[in-house]
Design an enzyme around this catalytic site. Structure first.
Site, short mmCIF file in Angstrom:
data_model
loop_
_atom_site.label_atom_id
_atom_site.label_comp_id
_atom_site.label_asym_id
_atom_site.label_seq_id
_atom_site.Cartn_x
_atom_site.Cartn_y
_atom_site.Cartn_z
N GLY A 11 -46.56 95.91 33.23
CA GLY A 11 -45.46 96.47 34.00
C GLY A 11 -45.92 97.59 34.92
N ARG A 21 -55.83 105.40 44.19
CA ARG A 21 -56.38 106.24 45.27
C ARG A 21 -57.53 107.11 44.75
NH1 ARG A 21 -55.12 111.58 46.69
NH2 ARG A 21 -55.37 112.12 48.90
N ARG A 72 -48.58 89.02 34.77
CA ARG A 72 -48.96 88.62 33.42
C ARG A 72 -49.91 87.42 33.55
NH1 ARG A 72 -46.70 92.94 30.56
NH2 ARG A 72 -44.59 93.30 31.35
N ASP A 103 -50.69 98.82 26.61
CA ASP A 103 -51.38 98.33 25.42
C ASP A 103 -51.94 96.92 25.62
OD1 ASP A 103 -51.73 98.51 22.29
OD2 ASP A 103 -50.74 96.59 22.66
N THR A 125 -47.78 103.41 31.96
CA THR A 125 -46.59 102.76 31.44
C THR A 125 -45.48 103.78 31.30
OG1 THR A 125 -45.59 101.72 29.49
CG2 THR A 125 -47.58 103.00 29.12
N ILE A 126 -44.27 103.43 31.72
CA ILE A 126 -43.18 104.39 31.66
C ILE A 126 -42.72 104.66 30.23
CG2 ILE A 126 -42.37 103.72 33.95
CD1 ILE A 126 -39.95 102.39 32.53
N ASP A 127 -43.07 103.77 29.29
CA ASP A 127 -42.59 103.92 27.91
C ASP A 127 -43.27 105.05 27.15
OD1 ASP A 127 -40.76 101.88 28.18
OD2 ASP A 127 -42.08 100.34 27.35
N ASP A 129 -45.89 104.92 25.32
CA ASP A 129 -46.09 104.41 23.96
C ASP A 129 -47.55 104.08 23.65
OD1 ASP A 129 -46.30 102.28 25.69
OD2 ASP A 129 -45.05 100.92 24.52
N ARG A 171 -38.63 99.39 24.40
CA ARG A 171 -38.49 98.30 23.44
C ARG A 171 -38.96 98.72 22.05
NH1 ARG A 171 -40.53 92.86 25.79
NH2 ARG A 171 -38.87 93.48 27.23
#
Length: 319
Positions: A11, A21, A72, A103, A125-127, A129, A171
């Site tokens: 993502g 950059r 993906r 991950d 990643t915005i999560d 995690d 999630r």
């Protein structure tokens, strides 16, 4: 090391372009040829690779998404797909690879490292995690996006005396929900990492309305269940007029914050340094405000750490 490549996978996250950059310009500064791999591992398998110059990354630090695109790749999960990828790197004389992603992207990187490719990961990643790093690229921007939208929802919730359930991404992790919920003044936060019950949430809502509150905001991480499900149960327990807003992919887009640009720039430069030191199988992370290299194995074996103190504080401040 004379020739390296960079790709983005999984993502997208705001700040990925700033990291690209930094990788490109730090490499060129050290007189290293730098290549961009388009569409992640799938592009690597299909040899969608181009050499990048200083001007290739001009005017991208402020842009969301990723100029290298991402995809993906089921094919890359197979040994045959990985061998195609390695052959393309070898044919172009590329000695090191920098992977920006989460991950799943790092697990792919580890497979390449096992087969002799020098690989460094950058957590995007915005999560938020990924274990081993205090923060990932994109998280800060996503939280600020959510807070901005919560503020707007609160305006209409107050006008109509309504309770709004706001479903955010996460999630398997409640970081966005907790950070945005505390900063946005949410009445309740529902996350995968903490037990909850609708009787308690309903009691808190009723208490607020009994003292004259005109609206309430409930933040729900998508890993718990749908916002619709939570809203139905709240309405059943309280009888309150309850509406749902699913923020969805809007959380991934937008101009990265100053913090994400800063973090991405530091991480991108550090990734190049690690390759120049002949390191491999490491992820760049930020720990206690220091940019460090962390073994992939640590990221795979540890659990992400959620700020549960902030979660508990949100309950106190929302009385």
């Amino acid at each position: 090391m004379n020739r390296i490549a960079v790709l983005t996978s999984g993502g997208d996250a705001p700040g990925m372009n700033a990291a690209i950059r930094a990788v490109v310009r730090k490499s060129i500064y050290h007189q290293i040829d730098i290549y961009g791999i388009y569409r992640g591992y799938q592009g690597l398998i299909e040899d969608d690779i181009k050499e990048l110059k200083v001007h290739s990354v001009a005017d991208i630090i402020q842009r969301g998404g990723t100029v290298l695109s991402t995809a993906r790749s089921e094919e890359f999960r197979s040994k045959e797909g990985q061998q195609k990828a390695i052959k393309n790197l070898s044919n172009r004389g590329i000695e090191g690879l920098i992977v920006i992603g989460g991950d799943g992207s790092f697990r792919g990187s580890m497979e390449l490292a096992k087969q002799g490719i020098k690989v460094i990961g950058i957590p995007g990643t915005i999560d938020n995690d990924i274990p081993g790093t205090d923060q990932t690229i994109g998280f800060d921007t996503a939280v600020n996006t959510v807070i901005s939208l919560i503020d707007k929802i609160r305006d209409t919730a107050s006008s109509h005396d309504r309770t709004f359930v706001v479903e955010v991404m996460g999630r398997h992790a409640g970081d966005i929900a907790v950070r945005a919920g505390l900063a946005g003044g949410a009445e309740s936060i529902v996350i995968p990492e903490a037990a909850y019950n609708f009787e308690d949430i309903s009691a808190r809502l009723k208490k607020g309305y009994s003292r004259g509150k005109k609206h309430s905001i409930i933040i729900v991480a998508e890993g718990v269940g749908s916002g619709e499900m939570v809203a139905e149960k709240i309405k059943k327990h309280t009888g309150l007029d309850t509406r749902v807003t699913v923020l969805g992919h809007v959380q991934r887009g937008g101009t990265p914050t100053a913090y994400d640009r800063w973090l991405a720039s530091l991480m991108g430069a550090k990734a190049v340094d690690l390759l120049l030191e002949s390191q491999s199988g490491l992820m760049v992370g930020i720990v206690n405000q220091q940019i460090v290299g962390i073994p992939f194995t640590q990221a795979f074996t540890e659990r992400p750490k959620l700020d549960l103190d902030a979660y508990e504080l949100s309950k106190i401040l929302s009385i």
